[in-house]
Design an enzyme around this catalytic site. Structure first.
Site, PDB file in Angstrom:
ATOM      1  N   THR A  34       7.287  10.022  -4.393  1.00 62.86           N
ATOM      2  CA  THR A  34       6.348   8.852  -4.888  1.00 62.86           C
ATOM      3  C   THR A  34       4.848   9.029  -4.841  1.00 62.86           C
ATOM      4  O   THR A  34       4.279   8.713  -5.768  1.00 62.86           O
ATOM      5  CB  THR A  34       6.534   7.759  -3.991  1.00 62.86           C
ATOM      6  OG1 THR A  34       6.403   8.099  -2.587  1.00 62.86           O
ATOM      7  CG2 THR A  34       7.979   6.967  -4.072  1.00 62.86           C
TER       8      THR A  34
ATOM      9  N   GLU B 185      -5.140   4.785  -6.075  1.00 64.78           N
ATOM     10  CA  GLU B 185      -6.364   4.868  -7.091  1.00 64.78           C
ATOM     11  C   GLU B 185      -6.859   6.135  -6.932  1.00 64.78           C
ATOM     12  O   GLU B 185      -8.140   6.342  -7.602  1.00 64.78           O
ATOM     13  CB  GLU B 185      -7.314   3.815  -6.465  1.00 64.78           C
ATOM     14  CG  GLU B 185      -6.376   2.416  -6.712  1.00 64.78           C
ATOM     15  CD  GLU B 185      -7.064   1.249  -6.026  1.00 64.78           C
ATOM     16  OE1 GLU B 185      -7.879   0.729  -6.863  1.00 64.78           O
ATOM     17  OE2 GLU B 185      -6.911   0.617  -5.091  1.00 64.78           O
TER      18      GLU B 185
ATOM     19  N   PHE C 181      -2.684  -2.937 -11.099  1.00 63.29           N
ATOM     20  CA  PHE C 181      -3.832  -2.160 -11.317  1.00 63.29           C
ATOM     21  C   PHE C 181      -5.202  -3.046 -10.766  1.00 63.29           C
ATOM     22  O   PHE C 181      -6.150  -2.645 -11.468  1.00 63.29           O
ATOM     23  CB  PHE C 181      -3.989  -1.518 -12.503  1.00 63.29           C
ATOM     24  CG  PHE C 181      -2.616  -0.965 -13.215  1.00 63.29           C
ATOM     25  CD1 PHE C 181      -2.045   0.113 -12.593  1.00 63.29           C
ATOM     26  CD2 PHE C 181      -2.060  -1.322 -14.183  1.00 63.29           C
ATOM     27  CE1 PHE C 181      -0.930   0.796 -12.936  1.00 63.29           C
ATOM     28  CE2 PHE C 181      -0.906  -0.788 -14.794  1.00 63.29           C
ATOM     29  CZ  PHE C 181      -0.347   0.115 -14.210  1.00 63.29           C
TER      30      PHE C 181
ATOM     31  N   ILE D   6       1.416  12.288   3.988  1.00 61.26           N
ATOM     32  CA  ILE D   6       1.902  11.933   2.834  1.00 61.26           C
ATOM     33  C   ILE D   6       3.503  11.126   3.035  1.00 61.26           C
ATOM     34  O   ILE D   6       4.056  12.002   3.725  1.00 61.26           O
ATOM     35  CB  ILE D   6       2.243  13.102   1.779  1.00 61.26           C
ATOM     36  CG1 ILE D   6       0.803  13.440   1.290  1.00 61.26           C
ATOM     37  CG2 ILE D   6       2.972  12.651   0.496  1.00 61.26           C
ATOM     38  CD1 ILE D   6      -0.097  12.417   0.676  1.00 61.26           C
TER      39      ILE D   6
ATOM     40  N   GLY E  20      -4.641   5.867   1.482  1.00 60.75           N
ATOM     41  CA  GLY E  20      -4.374   5.249   0.495  1.00 60.75           C
ATOM     42  C   GLY E  20      -4.412   6.271  -1.007  1.00 60.75           C
ATOM     43  O   GLY E  20      -5.441   7.263  -1.246  1.00 60.75           O
TER      44      GLY E  20
ATOM     45  N   ASN F 112       5.970  10.279   1.368  1.00 65.15           N
ATOM     46  CA  ASN F 112       6.890  10.703   0.409  1.00 65.15           C
ATOM     47  C   ASN F 112       6.474  11.316  -0.659  1.00 65.15           C
ATOM     48  O   ASN F 112       5.668  11.042  -1.358  1.00 65.15           O
ATOM     49  CB  ASN F 112       7.589   9.468  -0.055  1.00 65.15           C
ATOM     50  CG  ASN F 112       9.008   9.520  -1.079  1.00 65.15           C
ATOM     51  OD1 ASN F 112       8.717  10.611  -1.813  1.00 65.15           O
ATOM     52  ND2 ASN F 112       9.811   8.844  -1.127  1.00 65.15           N
TER      53      ASN F 112
END
Ligand code: MOS
Length: 733
Positions: free
Chosen positions: A629, A699, A244, A624, A696, A626
């Site tokens: 996940t 986050e 993180f 995307i 991404g 997957n």
């Protein structure tokens, strides 16, 4: 298909389960401190109790009498180390002052010694018997303390604050306006896996097992500190039990453990305690926000003024920032912002999941809800009419932007139309019911990466890349990318990650991992196709035919990705640990992922206990890879967001400048009972901002939840809490 494995929609990849999952849950996966080394000595950290002062004497007599103690390293006998630059200046270090560099103490919990013994217990016992005497000065630790140094970020970091038009004048002239102050507290990352380092030397070659989000930067930093050539240092980190942001930078412990191992001529193992982790690996600093938001009679925004103060350390002054991103959220008409750094006697902060955006988005998205109530417009509608196709500050278009679509899907699934907009209007028995929503965002960033891919004539393949799986599913997603690029079955692709001997890949930070690694892998696959004489994409048929025709053995290619418009022209810097992240609000096109968060809260009419029975988030983030996940990451993010709203806060004693709740008993995080139903919707989106087409998502999920909950709490109770976390005492006050 199940909730955890959503059926793929357009531009979404199969919900392949993480193939490393079984190894993880059966204990077969080896994390850094699980690697066996021969005859290790055990290290225990000695941390400063005082926050500011000077060590005047150290009495080791009692400590050295503990059976099994081997040595104690302090600033008085620490072997030489070279300084390395702070991560804010492009270096690898959490702090630019070297470990044990002298008697000065700059923050509570600073490492002041390392005790070495034949057992962990002896090292710990001896550490408790070391007497460190200090001359103490008054520490300035929190907002409002005397002795703080306040400076503008623009001056301190030569970084301009976003500005467009005359926002102050526009705010003064606005039909409706909201002016309010918001604040967010100190947060600590607290990954399940502790901060550990194991070092062993073979002659002049050093091997370090340490959980890392950035093995090449860690290698470069450590080699720099020790004055070693890069190829004499190896970092091994195949699995990371959460990071993180806390495992990106080179902290103080690593070089000390390496020095100790060299001095002792045997491996040294350190596992810092949970409590020590609060001091040695960074945190999210506390922030204060002053927001003014103005709109015309139709609800169109005309002015946005957002000033941020954030607390940081004295030495390096890391700033989260965030207003550049927040300024891109809507068509504001005019924008003014100022960021200020408040320098205090505190441990160095670092980025923490959704670092730049989470605090200011709590402020902005709360203010929008306040404005909607004042105008008398639905908060979803207010956001819809203020959607923008360009960065309102620079005019740059977005690579793609599906915020309105996210709101539409989430509102429908959540049942937003059932909301009676009047505060305190929805009640069931003793429970006041509130609905709230807010926007989630994360800048789409990428960095340079390389990947070596090997294809065998029999259809087996291998990919080697020094990227990292910090619990995100990177192994599986990378396997999918290679299988797709080479048209081979998934289970024929072997993936190697997390070792600095591998070709440098993207860090697991800034949500750059998937887009950057996959872009490099796609390049490698294209090179393999070219060397096999295949024009266009590889298929099972043309691959077999090409191998048969050429009689070739395994074909290997090093793929490279260098972001267009980024600071680097090649991947060369990666070997020196360079992290060249680009994207987000900068550049010719603005790049962001978006989402819409909806929550239902129940607040007890008398005790003001707050429950969150359900959350619905809809997110659009380009390709995307997957859906399983992705769902997992976004759900985890939403749960983290729930924690940021209701639970997470590191308390500090202003007299001693020490963190007081330094364990998971007192630092609260959500548990299963706090998260009854968390629904994730993956909204289809196509994006061409980077070759992978992915944005991404690591986050994105925790952004916006705190505001959605604050807005729902206001809807339930009529009370607006502008200071996180939202707790019963604040609602009762
Ligand atoms: Mo993330 S805070 O960039 O590890």
């Amino acid at each position: 298909m199940s909730a955890a494995a959503p059926r793929p929609r357009d531009n979404q990849g199969a919900p392949v389960p993480r193939y490393d999952g079984v190894a993880k849950v059966t204990g077969a996966a080896r994390f850094a401190s699980d690697f066996a080394v021969a005859q290790p000595a055990y290290a225990y950290l000695l941390l400063s109790d005082v926050a500011r002062g000077r060590i005047t004497a150290i009495d080791e007599t009692a400590a050295r009498r503990v059976p099994g103690v081997i040595d104690i390293i302090t600033h008085r006998n620490r072997p030489a180390l070279k300084p390395v630059a702070h991560f804010g200046k492009g270096g690898p270090a959490l702090s630019s002052f070297p470990p044990l560099d002298g008697p000065d103490i700059r923050h509570a919990g600073q490492i002041v010694g390392l005790v070495l013994a034949d057992s962990y217990e002896a090292a710990r016992e001896a550490a408790h018997r070391v007497v460190v005497r200090t001359s103490q000065s008054k520490a300035s630790a929190t907002f409002g303390s005397s002795g703080l140094k306040i400076e503008s970020r623009a001056e301190a970091q030569q970084q301009e604050d976003p500005r467009k038009g005359d926002a102050e004048a526009a705010f003064a002239a606005a039909t409706t306006g909201i002016e309010a102050h918001y604040s967010t507290p100190i947060h600590h990352h607290n990954p399940i896996e502790l901060f550990t380092t194991t070092a062993s030397w073979d002659g002049d070659e050093l091997t370090v097992h340490e959980p890392s989000q950035s093995v090449h930067a860690l290698r470069a930093g450590l080699a720099g500190q020790l004055g070693l050539p890069l190829d004499k240092v190896r970092i091994i980190s195949p699995y990371v039990g959460g990071g993180f942001g806390s495992k990106v930078a080179l902290g103080h412990r690593t070089a000390l453990v390496a020095l100790a191992a060299r001095q002792l001529g045997r491996p040294v193992k350190l596992v810092a305690t949970r409590e020590q982790g609060f001091h040695i690996a960074g945190h999210r600093q506390e922030t204060r926000h002053h927001v003014k938001l103005g709109a015309d009679a139709a609800g169109k925004f005309t002015a946005f003024v957002h000033d941020i103060d954030e607390l940081t350390d004295r030495k390096d002054g890391y700033a989260n920032g965030g207003i550049e991103a927040v300024a891109c959220m809507y068509g504001f008409g005019s924008v003014a912002s100022t960021a200020r750094l408040v320098r205090a006697d505190r441990s160095p902060p670092i980025f923490m999941r959704c670092p730049a955006e989470l605090p200011p988005m709590f402020a902005l998205e709360s203010a929008i809800d306040e404005l909607a109530a004042k105008i008398g417009i639905d908060p979803v509608e207010l956001r819809r009419i203020n959607d923008t196709r360009v960065n309102p500050v620079t005019g740059a278009p977005f690579t793609s932007r599906s915020l309105v679509e996210c709101y539409a899907e989430a509102a429908r699934a959540f049942g937003w139309s059932q909301r009676d907009p009047r505060p305190q209007s929805m009640r069931r028995g003793d429970w006041l019911i509130g609905y709230g929503c807010a926007t989630a965002t994360y800048p789409t960033q990428v960095m340079s990466a390389t990947a070596r891919v090997t294809l065998n004539p029999d259809g087996g393949a291998r990919v080697e890349i020094a990227s990292h799986d910090i619990g995100t599913g990177a192994y599986t997603v990378i396997q999918q990318a290679v299988a797709e690029g080479l048209a081979v079955p998934l289970d024929r692709v072997r993936v190697e990650l997390g070792d600095s001997r591998l070709p440098p890949g993207a860090i697991a930070g800034g949500s750059v991992g998937t887009a950057s690694s996959v872009s490099a892998i796609m390049d490698a696959c294209a090179r393999i196709a070219a060397s096999l004489g295949i024009a266009g994409p590889i298929t099972a048929g043309n691959r077999a035919a090409a191998f048969k025709a050429s009689g070739s053995g395994p074909v290997e290619a090093l793929g490279e990705f260098v972001p267009a418009g980024g600071e680097s022209k090649s991947t060369a810097g990666l070997h020196q640990g360079k992290v060249d992240i680009s994207g987000g609000p900068k550049g010719a096109r603005a790049a962001f992922a978006f989402g819409a968060q909806f929550v239902e809260v129940h607040v007890h009419a008398r005790t003001r206990e707050i429950r969150v029975p359900r959350m619905t988030g809809a997110f659009a983030a380009g390709r995307i890879m997957n859906t399983r996940t992705a769902h997992s990451q976004l759900m985890g993010g939403m749960i983290w967001g729930l924690g940021s709203a209701l639970h997470e806060v590191t308390e500090i004693d202003p007299r001693t400048a020490r963190y007081t709740n330094t364990d998971l008993g007192e630092y609260l995080i959500p548990v299963n009972a706090d998260c009854v139903a968390v629904d994730v919707i993956l909204v289809p989106e196509t994006d061409d901002g980077n070759p992978s087409g992915a944005k991404g998502i690591g986050e994105l999920g925790n952004c916006g939840v705190a505001a959605a909950i604050a807005n729902a709490v206001h809807h339930a109770t009529g009370k607006r809490i502008r200071d996180l976390p939202i707790t019963m005492d604040k609602l009762l006050a």
